[in-house]
Enzyme design. Structure first.
Site, PDB file in Angstrom:
ATOM      1  N   ASP A 224       0.846  -1.201   0.000  1.00 36.43           N
ATOM      2  CA  ASP A 224       0.000   0.000   0.000  1.00 36.43           C
ATOM      3  C   ASP A 224       0.880   1.249   0.000  1.00 36.43           C
ATOM      4  O   ASP A 224       2.032   1.202   0.445  1.00 36.43           O
ATOM      5  CB  ASP A 224      -0.880   0.025   1.257  1.00 36.43           C
ATOM      6  CG  ASP A 224      -1.813  -1.170   1.318  1.00 36.43           C
ATOM      7  OD1 ASP A 224      -2.134  -1.715   0.247  1.00 36.43           O
ATOM      8  OD2 ASP A 224      -2.203  -1.542   2.442  1.00 36.43           O
TER       9      ASP A 224
HETATM   10  N1  URA Z   1      -1.188  -5.959   3.994  1.00 39.95           N
HETATM   11  C1  URA Z   1      -1.677  -4.703   3.964  1.00 39.95           C
HETATM   12  O1  URA Z   1      -2.715  -4.420   4.552  1.00 39.95           O
HETATM   13  N2  URA Z   1      -1.010  -3.786   3.268  1.00 39.95           N
HETATM   14  C2  URA Z   1       0.163  -4.022   2.619  1.00 39.95           C
HETATM   15  O2  URA Z   1       0.749  -3.112   2.019  1.00 39.95           O
HETATM   16  C3  URA Z   1       0.660  -5.338   2.665  1.00 39.95           C
HETATM   17  C4  URA Z   1      -0.011  -6.287   3.361  1.00 39.95           C
END
Ligand code: URA
Length: 240
Positions: free
Chosen positions: A106
């Site tokens: 993310d």
């Molecule tokens: N899980 C999440 O919620 N975000 C990420 O970036 C990776 C794993």
């Protein structure tokens, strides 16, 4: 072993179009073993080749395998919307080589992100059949309790997921941080699992993939390095 003309070599390494590479060579910008090469049709053995361009020395690589310590506020998607893309953190020729992130983090997740222009490697690493553990350090809004850890280990039901998802391992690091290991890579998985377990993830870092740890790479946020064969071997599935 393969011999190629210098213009093709530069193009394959991401230094622009064939025509652009020919112009760089003709202008005398490229040298090999200390000699400027101005004929772009000159052939070189690519294995072990090093060349100098604009006073920087490069090693020829069939493919590149990169580890980036991703900072917050960079997007992994190709068409970014609100933040710059992770490729802007790498030299421009990696974009020309079509280097891509292996999976996604993310925009606000930090930590270990693999990148490559080797489609076979990207596919193998992203395959759900390949059980490569991903280790995350999540900071939680509410305190980490034994019940929260137990719930994440037994499995939580997420919207749109037919079966509950469970962590491969999970333990508290301190009052507001836990280490959670996942084998799947579902959308926002850690954040959604924490929310489903009644807490909230306020920060997330990926600290390792398989046995390749961010710490062993010694990268500060925003820094990257090439991965050698021994480091790539650490990305193999492991028995936990
Ligand atoms: N899980 C999440 O919620 N975000 C990420 O970036 C990776 C794993």
């Amino acid at each position: 072993m393969s011999k190629q003309t210098l213009d093709r070599i530069l193009q394959s390494q991401g230094f622009g179009t064939r025509k652009g590479c020919q112009q760089l060579i003709t202008r005398g910008e490229v040298s090999i073993d200390g000699d400027t090469v101005t004929n772009f049709r000159t052939s070189f053995e690519t294995t072990g080749l090093t060349f100098t361009l604009f006073d920087e020395t490069w090693i020829y690589r069939d493919h590149v395998y990169i580890a980036l310590n991703k900072p917050s506020d960079f997007e992994c998607s190709r068409k970014t919307s609100h933040h710059p893309g992770v490729l802007t953190l790498l030299p421009e020729q990696f974009t020309w080589r079509d280097v891509q992130p292996v999976g996604r983090l993310d925009h606000d997740t930090t930590g270990l992100l693999l990148m490559s222009d080797d489609g076979t490697f990207i596919h193998a690493q992203s395959s759900p059949k390949r059980h490569v553990p991903k280790i995350y350090i999540a900071t939680t809004h509410d305190p980490v309790t034994p019940d929260l850890v137990a719930l994440l280990l037994s499995g939580v039901k997420l919207h749109d997921e037919p079966a509950p998802l469970a962590a491969v391992s999970c333990h508290a690091l301190d009052a507001h941080r836990l280490e959670i290991v996942l084998e799947q890579g579902k959308y926002h998985q850690v954040k959604r699992m924490l929310a489903a377990a009644g807490n909230h993830c306020s920060a997330l870092q990926r600290s390792a993939i398989g046995r390749l740890t961010l710490e062993s790479l010694g990268l500060k946020e925003g820094e990257w390095c090439y991965l050698d064969e021994a480091q790539r071997a650490l990305l193999a599935p492991v028995a936990l």
